[in-house]
Motif scaffolding. Structure first.
Motif, PDB file in Angstrom:
ATOM      1  N   GLN A   1      18.987   9.345  76.793  1.00 26.41           N
ATOM      2  CA  GLN A   1      19.869   8.673  77.480  1.00 26.41           C
ATOM      3  C   GLN A   1      21.176   9.536  77.929  1.00 26.41           C
ATOM      4  OE1 GLN A   1      20.077   5.624  78.387  1.00 26.41           O
ATOM      5  NE2 GLN A   1      22.159   4.575  78.019  1.00 26.41           N
ATOM      6  N   VAL A   2      21.671   9.449  79.154  1.00 27.91           N
ATOM      7  CA  VAL A   2      22.496  10.293  79.722  1.00 27.91           C
ATOM      8  C   VAL A   2      23.903   9.747  79.624  1.00 27.91           C
ATOM      9  CG1 VAL A   2      23.503  11.569  81.957  1.00 27.91           C
ATOM     10  CG2 VAL A   2      20.751  11.683  81.176  1.00 27.91           C
ATOM     11  N   GLN A   3      24.958  10.535  79.135  1.00 23.72           N
ATOM     12  CA  GLN A   3      26.339  10.223  79.248  1.00 23.72           C
ATOM     13  C   GLN A   3      27.075  10.934  80.472  1.00 23.72           C
ATOM     14  OE1 GLN A   3      25.179  11.539  75.870  1.00 23.72           O
ATOM     15  NE2 GLN A   3      24.010   9.474  75.874  1.00 23.72           N
ATOM     16  N   LEU A   4      27.913  10.343  81.297  1.00 22.15           N
ATOM     17  CA  LEU A   4      28.803  10.750  82.156  1.00 22.15           C
ATOM     18  C   LEU A   4      30.107  10.446  81.695  1.00 22.15           C
ATOM     19  CD1 LEU A   4      27.017   9.446  85.267  1.00 22.15           C
ATOM     20  CD2 LEU A   4      26.751  11.858  84.538  1.00 22.15           C
ATOM     21  N   VAL A   5      30.778  11.819  81.646  1.00 24.41           N
ATOM     22  CA  VAL A   5      32.338  11.349  81.468  1.00 24.41           C
ATOM     23  C   VAL A   5      33.206  12.172  82.421  1.00 24.41           C
ATOM     24  CG1 VAL A   5      34.065  12.037  79.714  1.00 24.41           C
ATOM     25  CG2 VAL A   5      31.838  11.591  78.978  1.00 24.41           C
ATOM     26  N   ALA A   6      33.978  11.519  83.156  1.00 21.30           N
ATOM     27  CA  ALA A   6      34.654  11.911  84.342  1.00 21.30           C
ATOM     28  C   ALA A   6      36.195  11.922  83.793  1.00 21.30           C
ATOM     29  CB  ALA A   6      34.718  10.750  85.430  1.00 21.30           C
ATOM     30  N   SER A   7      36.979  12.997  84.334  1.00 12.83           N
ATOM     31  CA  SER A   7      38.318  13.123  83.992  1.00 12.83           C
ATOM     32  C   SER A   7      39.178  13.737  85.100  1.00 12.83           C
ATOM     33  CB  SER A   7      38.274  14.038  82.768  1.00 12.83           C
ATOM     34  OG  SER A   7      37.796  15.382  82.885  1.00 12.83           O
ATOM     35  N   GLY A   8      40.331  13.934  84.986  1.00 10.66           N
ATOM     36  CA  GLY A   8      41.001  14.671  86.192  1.00 10.66           C
ATOM     37  C   GLY A   8      41.915  13.629  86.988  1.00 10.66           C
ATOM     38  N   GLY A   9      41.890  12.434  86.599  1.00 10.64           N
ATOM     39  CA  GLY A   9      42.474  11.541  87.494  1.00 10.64           C
ATOM     40  C   GLY A   9      44.123  11.199  87.305  1.00 10.64           C
ATOM     41  N   GLY A  10      44.773  10.342  87.863  1.00  7.93           N
ATOM     42  CA  GLY A  10      46.162  10.262  87.623  1.00  7.93           C
ATOM     43  C   GLY A  10      46.832   9.668  88.692  1.00  7.93           C
ATOM     44  N   LEU A  11      47.969   9.592  88.318  1.00  2.73           N
ATOM     45  CA  LEU A  11      49.190   8.796  89.492  1.00  2.73           C
ATOM     46  C   LEU A  11      49.706  10.115  90.129  1.00  2.73           C
ATOM     47  CD1 LEU A  11      50.683   6.590  90.656  1.00  2.73           C
ATOM     48  CD2 LEU A  11      52.268   6.805  88.696  1.00  2.73           C
ATOM     49  N   VAL A  12      49.540   9.914  91.504  1.00  2.00           N
ATOM     50  CA  VAL A  12      50.169  10.919  92.433  1.00  2.00           C
ATOM     51  C   VAL A  12      50.607  10.287  93.445  1.00  2.00           C
ATOM     52  CG1 VAL A  12      48.510  12.782  91.476  1.00  2.00           C
ATOM     53  CG2 VAL A  12      48.036  11.602  93.714  1.00  2.00           C
ATOM     54  N   GLN A  13      51.684  11.222  94.304  1.00  3.91           N
ATOM     55  CA  GLN A  13      52.435  10.771  95.378  1.00  3.91           C
ATOM     56  C   GLN A  13      51.486  11.248  96.600  1.00  3.91           C
ATOM     57  OE1 GLN A  13      56.484  12.277  95.547  1.00  3.91           O
ATOM     58  NE2 GLN A  13      56.942  10.694  94.050  1.00  3.91           N
ATOM     59  N   PRO A  14      51.500  10.517  97.711  1.00  7.26           N
ATOM     60  CA  PRO A  14      50.825  10.942  98.943  1.00  7.26           C
ATOM     61  C   PRO A  14      51.012  12.270  99.199  1.00  7.26           C
ATOM     62  CG  PRO A  14      52.002   8.918  99.177  1.00  7.26           C
ATOM     63  CD  PRO A  14      52.144   9.360  97.781  1.00  7.26           C
ATOM     64  N   GLY A  15      50.087  12.956  99.837  1.00  2.72           N
ATOM     65  CA  GLY A  15      49.970  14.286 100.117  1.00  2.72           C
ATOM     66  C   GLY A  15      49.725  15.428  98.945  1.00  2.72           C
ATOM     67  N   GLU A  16      49.797  14.890  97.533  1.00  2.00           N
ATOM     68  CA  GLU A  16      49.588  15.782  96.620  1.00  2.00           C
ATOM     69  C   GLU A  16      47.876  15.759  96.472  1.00  2.00           C
ATOM     70  OE1 GLU A  16      53.555  15.353  93.973  1.00  2.00           O
ATOM     71  OE2 GLU A  16      51.729  14.226  93.289  1.00  2.00           O
ATOM     72  N   SER A  17      47.596  16.628  95.266  1.00  2.00           N
ATOM     73  CA  SER A  17      46.089  16.919  94.951  1.00  2.00           C
ATOM     74  C   SER A  17      45.816  16.769  93.857  1.00  2.00           C
ATOM     75  CB  SER A  17      45.980  18.520  95.268  1.00  2.00           C
ATOM     76  OG  SER A  17      46.021  18.749  96.554  1.00  2.00           O
ATOM     77  N   LEU A  18      44.642  16.473  93.399  1.00  2.00           N
ATOM     78  CA  LEU A  18      43.885  16.298  92.229  1.00  2.00           C
ATOM     79  C   LEU A  18      42.313  16.866  92.088  1.00  2.00           C
ATOM     80  CD1 LEU A  18      44.574  12.627  91.361  1.00  2.00           C
ATOM     81  CD2 LEU A  18      45.373  14.556  90.098  1.00  2.00           C
ATOM     82  N   ARG A  19      42.087  17.385  90.932  1.00  2.00           N
ATOM     83  CA  ARG A  19      40.427  17.823  90.745  1.00  2.00           C
ATOM     84  C   ARG A  19      39.918  17.180  89.766  1.00  2.00           C
ATOM     85  NH1 ARG A  19      38.224  23.202  88.478  1.00  2.00           N
ATOM     86  NH2 ARG A  19      36.380  23.526  89.597  1.00  2.00           N
ATOM     87  N   LEU A  20      39.027  16.210  90.057  1.00  2.00           N
ATOM     88  CA  LEU A  20      38.073  15.674  89.297  1.00  2.00           C
ATOM     89  C   LEU A  20      36.876  16.416  88.684  1.00  2.00           C
ATOM     90  CD1 LEU A  20      38.012  12.149  91.030  1.00  2.00           C
ATOM     91  CD2 LEU A  20      39.753  12.998  89.680  1.00  2.00           C
ATOM     92  N   SER A  21      36.826  16.149  87.354  1.00  2.00           N
ATOM     93  CA  SER A  21      35.541  16.654  86.660  1.00  2.00           C
ATOM     94  C   SER A  21      34.670  15.706  86.353  1.00  2.00           C
ATOM     95  CB  SER A  21      36.018  17.615  85.740  1.00  2.00           C
ATOM     96  OG  SER A  21      36.588  18.868  86.088  1.00  2.00           O
ATOM     97  N   CYS A  22      33.229  15.822  86.193  1.00  2.00           N
ATOM     98  CA  CYS A  22      32.432  14.906  85.403  1.00  2.00           C
ATOM     99  C   CYS A  22      31.299  15.727  84.860  1.00  2.00           C
ATOM    100  CB  CYS A  22      31.794  13.934  86.328  1.00  2.00           C
ATOM    101  SG  CYS A  22      30.624  12.639  85.800  1.00  2.00           S
ATOM    102  N   VAL A  23      31.164  15.530  83.383  1.00  2.00           N
ATOM    103  CA  VAL A  23      30.384  16.196  82.813  1.00  2.00           C
ATOM    104  C   VAL A  23      29.167  15.184  82.304  1.00  2.00           C
ATOM    105  CG1 VAL A  23      29.906  17.643  80.659  1.00  2.00           C
ATOM    106  CG2 VAL A  23      32.255  17.854  81.665  1.00  2.00           C
ATOM    107  N   ALA A  24      28.048  15.837  82.552  1.00  2.00           N
ATOM    108  CA  ALA A  24      26.668  15.021  82.135  1.00  2.00           C
ATOM    109  C   ALA A  24      26.136  15.603  80.670  1.00  2.00           C
ATOM    110  CB  ALA A  24      25.650  15.153  83.320  1.00  2.00           C
ATOM    111  N   SER A  25      25.821  14.688  79.890  1.00  2.00           N
ATOM    112  CA  SER A  25      25.130  15.233  78.916  1.00  2.00           C
ATOM    113  C   SER A  25      24.088  14.148  78.086  1.00  2.00           C
ATOM    114  CB  SER A  25      26.494  15.380  77.525  1.00  2.00           C
ATOM    115  OG  SER A  25      27.042  14.093  77.241  1.00  2.00           O
TER     116      SER A  25
END
Length: 117
Positions: free
Chosen positions: A1-25
């Motif tokens: 079985q594979v597990q996917l864990v995503a992270s890095g989201g959040g609440l931001v204002q228009p024009g801002e940046s985010l970096r998402l990560s997703c680790v598979a195990s």
């Protein structure tokens, strides 16, 4: 079985940046052979493909994110990333990663991105 864990989201204002990560195990023989993608699902809408990356590193993007989002991968870390710049309210969604072009792993919990002023 594979597990996917995503992270890095959040609440931001228009024009801002985010970096998402997703680790598979779990039961992954060779992460590097898989095409991968980030999918997103906005409230009341179907899940859609946002960006994809092949095993060779070729990338493709939905028209709505092209030029603002960048997908990348680190096979040594079993991780796929999504750099999101110039975020817009229309990018608000739950973001998931999985294989591409076919979804072969169980969906993880995703990470919420909310863009609002």
């Amino acid at each position: 079985q594979v597990q996917l864990v995503a992270s890095g989201g959040g609440l931001v204002q228009p024009g801002e940046s985010l970096r998402l990560s997703c680790v598979a195990s779990g039961s992954i023989l060779r992460f590097s052979v898989y095409g991968l993608a980030w999918y997103r699902q906005a409230p009341g809408k179907q899940r859609e493909l946002a960006a994809s990356i092949t095993s060779n590193g070729g990338t493709n993007y939905a028209d709505s994110v092209r030029g603002r989002f960048t997908i990348s991968r680190d096979n040594a870390k079993n991780t796929v990333y999504l750099q999101m710049n110039s975020l817009k309210p229309g990018d608000t969604a739950l973001y998931y990663c999985n294989t591409w072009p076919l979804v072969t792993w169980p969906w993880g919990q995703g990470t919420q991105v909310t863009v609002s002023s």
